[in-house]
Design an enzyme around this catalytic site. Structure first.
Site, mmCIF file in Angstrom:
data_model
loop_
_atom_site.group_PDB
_atom_site.id
_atom_site.type_symbol
_atom_site.label_atom_id
_atom_site.label_comp_id
_atom_site.label_asym_id
_atom_site.label_seq_id
_atom_site.Cartn_x
_atom_site.Cartn_y
_atom_site.Cartn_z
ATOM 1 C CG HIS A 83 13.161 -36.860 -4.883
ATOM 2 N ND1 HIS A 83 12.584 -36.601 -3.665
ATOM 3 C CD2 HIS A 83 14.333 -37.474 -4.622
ATOM 4 C CE1 HIS A 83 13.386 -37.026 -2.705
ATOM 5 N NE2 HIS A 83 14.437 -37.555 -3.252
ATOM 6 C CB CYS A 84 11.944 -41.259 -4.205
ATOM 7 S SG CYS A 84 13.670 -40.727 -4.161
ATOM 8 C CB ILE A 85 7.245 -42.694 -3.390
ATOM 9 C CG1 ILE A 85 8.169 -42.751 -2.165
ATOM 10 C CG2 ILE A 85 6.207 -43.798 -3.268
ATOM 11 C CD1 ILE A 85 7.468 -42.487 -0.854
#
Length: 442
Positions: A272-274
């Site tokens: 969900h981030c990188i």
């Protein structure tokens, strides 16, 4: 109002409201509950609420014991009724911040949540955004919405802060409570209140000067990872052409006690981030007529890795005198990382899409994801079920691609059952296998 809320926090008599009970919100609920705070969770998904009420796990790595304790507690409640937001003393926003089809920030979930909170906001509450986002979101987007919907003034009638989530699903060494919390406030009072709140449940708070700085901290953390992963992915491609094992190189370099931090290559970025956060920064930078060329190049490299894996699959099939078109290909691991059931932004989807585009008959195996959940980007795979793990099933595939290396998969059995393996995770290294097997190792 300020002192009244500080006193409630100091005495652990305040109620924490958490909006969004997914991979960030649910562990946060458990962390505050474990530290004796009443917790009120909100989500639009009725099934999640039912699971919390019944003690049924819906995020596998968090476990059944945690869910049963939440279900049996008189300090935990979960609801789809957002009129109850006024019951909370602090409100934490833990909602998705994906990218749209143009790879630009999709802020609809944050905006809708802020509108809903604003409609029920009362004096003396603290609102904290935890969602990963671009620098300036809290001041430029959240506060104006809260003020316009409530008629109240931030910093006077209610308080606002930003504290980025730092979840790492499946990490056995760190959980929500043991990871330091960066906190930035709209005002000094906002920082003071947010730090006091998190201090009741989190090992350490790290105050920074304002919300914009706190937002930049999280972006920087993930850009750092994205850029370094891109570097080793590029080294993997280059060293493969030179017949050099990139993992042997990285292992040897990692013996240097200073000046080196080991990252490992793979089939692409997931989670969900990188894969998302760097694009939030490049988008915001354009507002200031600045260009993040280094970050954008890293994004291009990482985005290209699924195609690289598929190219190696084609070459491996060719070595067996088989075309990609019409071959049966099994992809192992749908989750974006080992030992979790989190399929968000998984590069496996892109690998399967490309394989299917080239005419392969594609299946997947993942012990953590028996059936593919709906996604906005890959709706064609929704409802597809994992194949069984047995010799009769696995041996029928012309090629097997290891995309995610779950630890409870028996790779020795895989070597016995398949004679064409494309290993993008270096999992087959050192495994004894039959002489006629073809293994491409990353």
């Amino acid at each position: 109002m300020l002192q009244e809320l500080l006193d409630k926090i100091d005495n652990k008599e305040y109620t924490v409201g958490i909006v969004g009970l997914g991979y960030v919100g649910l562990p946060l609920m458990w962390t505050f509950h474990s530290n004796d705070m009443p917790v009120l969770g909100f989500d639009i998904d009725k099934e999640k609420i039912k699971c919390i009420e019944n003690g049924t796990p819906y995020i596998k790595h968090l476990g059944e014991e945690m869910m049963q304790k939440l279900a049996g507690s008189d300090r935990c409640d979960a609801t789809t009724d957002f009129t109850r937001l006024s019951e909370a003393d602090t409100i934490l926003m833990c909602v998705p911040t994906p990218l749209d089809e143009h790879r630009e920030p999709d802020m609809q979930y944050v905006e809708k949540t802020a509108m809903t909170i604003g409609e029920h906001l009362r004096e003396g509450q603290l609102v904290v955004l935890e969602s990963t986002t671009y620098p300036g979101t809290t001041e430029e987007l959240i506060i104006p919405i809260l003020e316009s919907k409530s008629g109240l003034t931030a910093g006077e009638d209610f308080y606002v802060a930003y504290s980025p989530e730092r979840e790492d699903p499946g990490n056995v060494n760190f959980d929500t409570g043991s990871i330091p919390k960066v906190v930035g406030g709209h005002t000094q009072e906002g920082i003071e209140l947010a730090c006091a709140m998190y201090d009741t449940a989190i090992v350490q708070t790290v105050p920074v000067s304002d919300t914009k700085t706190a937002e930049a901290v999280k972006i920087t953390e993930n850009v750092f990872r994205a850029v370094n992963i891109a570097l080793v992915n590029e080294l993997k491609v280059v060293f493969a052409e030179m017949d050099i094992n990139v993992h042997e190189v990285l292992d040897a370099a990692d013996t240097k006690p200073f000046g080196f931090m080991k990252f490992v290559p793979g089939p692409g970025l997931g989670g969900h981030c990188i894969p998302i956060d760097p694009f939030y920064l490049t988008w915001k930078a354009r507002e200031y007529e600045e260009h993040t060329r280094f970050i954008e190049l890293a994004g291009e490299i990482n985005t290209a890795m699924p195609q690289y894996v598929v190219d190696q699959t084609l070459k491996s099939l060719n070595a067996h005198k088989k075309p990609m078109n019409g071959s049966k290909v099994l992809v192992i691991g749908l989750a974006y990382k080992p030992d979790v059931d989190d399929q968000r932004e998984s590069p496996t989807f892109k690998i399967m899409d490309l394989l299917e585009k080239y005419g392969a008959d594609v299946s997947y195996y993942d012990p953590y994801i028996p059936e593919i959940k709906p996604t906005r980007e890959h709706p064609n795979w929704t409802g597809v079920e994992s194949v069984k793990w047995d010799e009769e099933t696995i041996s029928q595939f012309d090629a097997v691609v290891i995309s995610t290396n779950h630890s409870d998969i028996d790779y020795k059995q895989l070597a016995e059952w398949s004679d064409c393996i494309i290993d993008s995770r270096h999992e087959m290294n050192g495994i004894q296998h039959k002489s006629d097997i073809h293994i491409w190792q990353a």
